[in-house]
Design a protein around this motif. Sequence first.
Motif, PDB file in Angstrom:
ATOM      1  N   GLU A 148      -2.463  -5.855 -23.398  1.00 52.51           N
ATOM      2  CA  GLU A 148      -2.747  -4.668 -22.594  1.00 52.51           C
ATOM      3  C   GLU A 148      -1.502  -4.258 -21.813  1.00 52.51           C
ATOM      4  OE1 GLU A 148      -6.407  -6.912 -23.423  1.00 52.51           O
ATOM      5  OE2 GLU A 148      -4.542  -7.481 -22.460  1.00 52.51           O
ATOM      6  N   THR A 149      -1.436  -2.990 -21.484  1.00 51.11           N
ATOM      7  CA  THR A 149      -0.329  -2.499 -20.659  1.00 51.11           C
ATOM      8  C   THR A 149      -0.603  -2.841 -19.197  1.00 51.11           C
ATOM      9  OG1 THR A 149      -1.364  -0.369 -20.199  1.00 51.11           O
ATOM     10  CG2 THR A 149      -0.008  -0.524 -22.222  1.00 51.11           C
ATOM     11  N   PRO A 150       0.437  -2.815 -18.359  1.00 52.85           N
ATOM     12  CA  PRO A 150       0.185  -3.003 -16.929  1.00 52.85           C
ATOM     13  C   PRO A 150      -0.808  -1.966 -16.391  1.00 52.85           C
ATOM     14  CG  PRO A 150       2.513  -3.297 -17.369  1.00 52.85           C
ATOM     15  CD  PRO A 150       1.878  -2.795 -18.648  1.00 52.85           C
ATOM     16  N   GLN A 151      -0.781  -0.765 -16.917  1.00 51.95           N
ATOM     17  CA  GLN A 151      -1.720   0.271 -16.470  1.00 51.95           C
ATOM     18  C   GLN A 151      -3.160  -0.120 -16.799  1.00 51.95           C
ATOM     19  OE1 GLN A 151       1.080   0.777 -18.211  1.00 51.95           O
ATOM     20  NE2 GLN A 151       2.315   2.162 -16.969  1.00 51.95           N
ATOM     21  N   GLU A 152      -3.373  -0.647 -17.987  1.00 54.65           N
ATOM     22  CA  GLU A 152      -4.723  -1.079 -18.371  1.00 54.65           C
ATOM     23  C   GLU A 152      -5.192  -2.244 -17.497  1.00 54.65           C
ATOM     24  OE1 GLU A 152      -4.972  -0.037 -23.110  1.00 54.65           O
ATOM     25  OE2 GLU A 152      -3.678  -1.702 -22.493  1.00 54.65           O
ATOM     26  N   MET A 153      -4.294  -3.176 -17.237  1.00 55.34           N
ATOM     27  CA  MET A 153      -4.649  -4.320 -16.402  1.00 55.34           C
ATOM     28  C   MET A 153      -4.934  -3.878 -14.966  1.00 55.34           C
ATOM     29  SD  MET A 153      -4.810  -6.753 -18.504  1.00 55.34           S
ATOM     30  CE  MET A 153      -5.155  -8.034 -17.318  1.00 55.34           C
ATOM     31  N   ALA A 154      -4.121  -2.966 -14.448  1.00 53.17           N
ATOM     32  CA  ALA A 154      -4.333  -2.465 -13.082  1.00 53.17           C
ATOM     33  C   ALA A 154      -5.677  -1.752 -12.979  1.00 53.17           C
ATOM     34  CB  ALA A 154      -3.201  -1.525 -12.683  1.00 53.17           C
ATOM     35  N   GLY A 155      -6.031  -0.983 -13.990  1.00 55.51           N
ATOM     36  CA  GLY A 155      -7.325  -0.303 -13.996  1.00 55.51           C
ATOM     37  C   GLY A 155      -8.473  -1.287 -13.979  1.00 55.51           C
ATOM     38  N   LEU A 156      -8.363  -2.314 -14.784  1.00 56.50           N
ATOM     39  CA  LEU A 156      -9.395  -3.352 -14.829  1.00 56.50           C
ATOM     40  C   LEU A 156      -9.559  -4.019 -13.468  1.00 56.50           C
ATOM     41  CD1 LEU A 156     -11.201  -5.383 -16.604  1.00 56.50           C
ATOM     42  CD2 LEU A 156      -9.140  -6.782 -16.585  1.00 56.50           C
TER      43      LEU A 156
END
Length: 167
Positions: A148-156
């Motif tokens: 996952e991208t950092p953006q996806e992880m941050a969203g989670l």
Amino acid sequence: MSAYATDMLGPALFSLMAEKNIRKVTIDELAARAGVGRATYFRNFSSKEEVLTAYLVRRWRAYEEGHHLKELAFSNPERALGYFGFCLSLRTENDLMIEQGCTDAILTAFETIVSDADLGREGSYEAALLAYGLYGIFVTWARRGWKETPQEMAGLVSRRVLGGLHP
């Protein structure tokens, strides 16, 4: 521990870990690679894992300052994005620590980071929950190959973990 010792010994230790397991790295090798005396190591650290933790925390503080993350609420998705961006920026180092079983150094760094005075939660149950939760998510992300991208992880994290917590 001194910033100088951390700045010298941290990169040297990671360099040696790329060549062999941390358990086989001697203090003499580490000091020589860092260009410091053995006394510098022993004055500042009691273990190689402590060097790793100090290095991670020091790097976090510089990253946090450079990205103005303390200006954001801890539950702000941009702060979470910064956190995962930081983790990814140290992918090589993180992979080495995970491969060599040095995850306690990572967890200790996370505990220090989330217990910062700006949160006002030092020693609290919330700080423990955040440290252990972020650590678990981070290690799972790394072990899964950083897919996952950092953006996806941050969203989670922002939606599921931090969404209900208020600084």
